[in-house]
Scaffold this active site. Sequence first.
Site, mmCIF file in Angstrom:
data_model
loop_
_atom_site.group_PDB
_atom_site.id
_atom_site.type_symbol
_atom_site.label_atom_id
_atom_site.label_comp_id
_atom_site.label_asym_id
_atom_site.label_seq_id
_atom_site.Cartn_x
_atom_site.Cartn_y
_atom_site.Cartn_z
ATOM 1 N N LYS A 159 0.532 -1.199 -0.329
ATOM 2 C CA LYS A 159 -0.537 0.007 -0.179
ATOM 3 C C LYS A 159 0.938 1.335 0.362
ATOM 4 C CE LYS A 159 -4.385 1.713 2.069
ATOM 5 N NZ LYS A 159 -5.665 1.833 1.014
HETATM 6 N N1 PPE Z 1 -7.324 -2.212 -2.957
HETATM 7 C C1 PPE Z 1 -6.991 -0.461 -2.724
HETATM 8 C C2 PPE Z 1 -5.727 -0.394 -3.459
HETATM 9 C C3 PPE Z 1 -6.988 0.183 -1.539
HETATM 10 O O1 PPE Z 1 -6.429 1.137 -1.166
HETATM 11 C C4 PPE Z 1 -8.125 0.061 -0.403
HETATM 12 C C5 PPE Z 1 -8.059 0.277 0.486
HETATM 13 C C6 PPE Z 1 -8.622 -1.776 -0.642
HETATM 14 C C7 PPE Z 1 -8.638 -2.317 -2.144
HETATM 15 C C8 PPE Z 1 -9.571 -2.053 0.505
HETATM 16 O O2 PPE Z 1 -8.986 -2.567 1.421
HETATM 17 P P1 PPE Z 1 -9.226 -2.729 3.405
HETATM 18 O O3 PPE Z 1 -9.132 -1.870 3.591
HETATM 19 O O4 PPE Z 1 -7.913 -3.225 4.049
HETATM 20 O O5 PPE Z 1 -10.469 -3.647 2.905
HETATM 21 N N2 PPE Z 1 -7.673 2.012 0.664
HETATM 22 C C9 PPE Z 1 -7.842 3.018 1.767
HETATM 23 C C10 PPE Z 1 -7.822 4.074 0.175
HETATM 24 C C11 PPE Z 1 -9.339 4.984 0.890
HETATM 25 C C12 PPE Z 1 -8.178 6.103 -0.062
HETATM 26 O O6 PPE Z 1 -9.336 6.777 -0.204
HETATM 27 O O7 PPE Z 1 -7.118 7.051 0.611
HETATM 28 C C13 PPE Z 1 -8.980 2.424 3.081
HETATM 29 O O8 PPE Z 1 -9.954 2.281 2.174
HETATM 30 O O9 PPE Z 1 -8.826 3.296 3.994
#
Ligand code: PPE
Length: 305
Positions: A159
């Site tokens: 990330k």
């Molecule tokens: N894919 C991506 C690319 C992603 O950034 C997130 C979270 C997810 C999947 C889902 O992961 P999880 O939160 O562990 O279920 N994205 C974060 C950032 C969003 C933002 O705008 O900044 C979030 O949801 O916090």
Amino acid sequence: MPITPSEQIWMNGRMVPWDEARIHVLTHTLHYGNGVFEGIRAYETSEGPAVFRLTPHIERLFRSAKIFMLDIPYSVDDLIGATKETVRVNGLPSCYIRPLVYLGYGEMGLNPLPCDVDVSIAVWPWGAYLGDEGIRNGVRMKISSWQRHDPNAMPPAAKGTGMYINSQMAKVEAVKSGYDEAILLSPQGYVSECTGENLFIVRDGVILTPPISAGALEGITQDAVMTIARDLGYQVRFDNILRSDLYVAEEAFLTGTAAEVVPIRSVDDRELGEPGPMTRAIQEVFFRAVRGEEDRYKEWNEVVA
Ligand code: PPE
């Protein structure tokens, strides 16, 4: 989405008033995009604010850092404690939490190894990421003309801050075209994920979500939803999904910390219809679980007090 300020931000071990949490313009990460972060939510529960699955989020932060060879000068336990402390001192019943690991001021040039690794944790109140209407009635999706990262160009498992330029290109394209959110395909042509969410479809009554090898982040909400779905008696598995599978899905939804669980109404103007019964059932359990109302998932509520 505009930020509503809170009071204190944790920076390298101490609390700093919100307005004083500043960095130098020659901060390394600002130039080259090498940093890692997390997005976490704390929810109001009967035991006070509880951070949803805090430990797996901080563990993923350390895995992201390891991939980029960023040496975080704290332990997992240190940052779990610091996150709880930041939620506590800001006195918010529920909030979004943003830990950030970045390369600080003092070095320029591409080699990141001599740079100081700085850490901050900020919290603020954040509402429904794709809107209350989206959570209720679903969002309209567009397949992006931008592909998800090739894993040998940028590792989707990390990330990383700079990784999100790809997401932003897709988001801008989707929004400018009148859609709510984008879906990205992998370089091999399989469905990967959305700009900041994982994706699920229902096909022949079975719930499918793309594997990490299709360029998806290992989502913590995705994992929670897979557990909830199994406990509801549904079949659920990782599988490759084609673009056309989306068009003819019986149901579809996306998951993420910021977005939570959001039904998909249409993909490239192919209507999927009203949110389906499996999506609704999963949403209901999920929103109870984050608030500590599901005994079987109590260990997901990491209480702050
Ligand atoms: N894919 C991506 C690319 C992603 O950034 C997130 C979270 C997810 C999947 C889902 O992961 P999880 O939160 O562990 O279920 N994205 C974060 C950032 C969003 C933002 O705008 O900044 C979030 O949801 O916090």
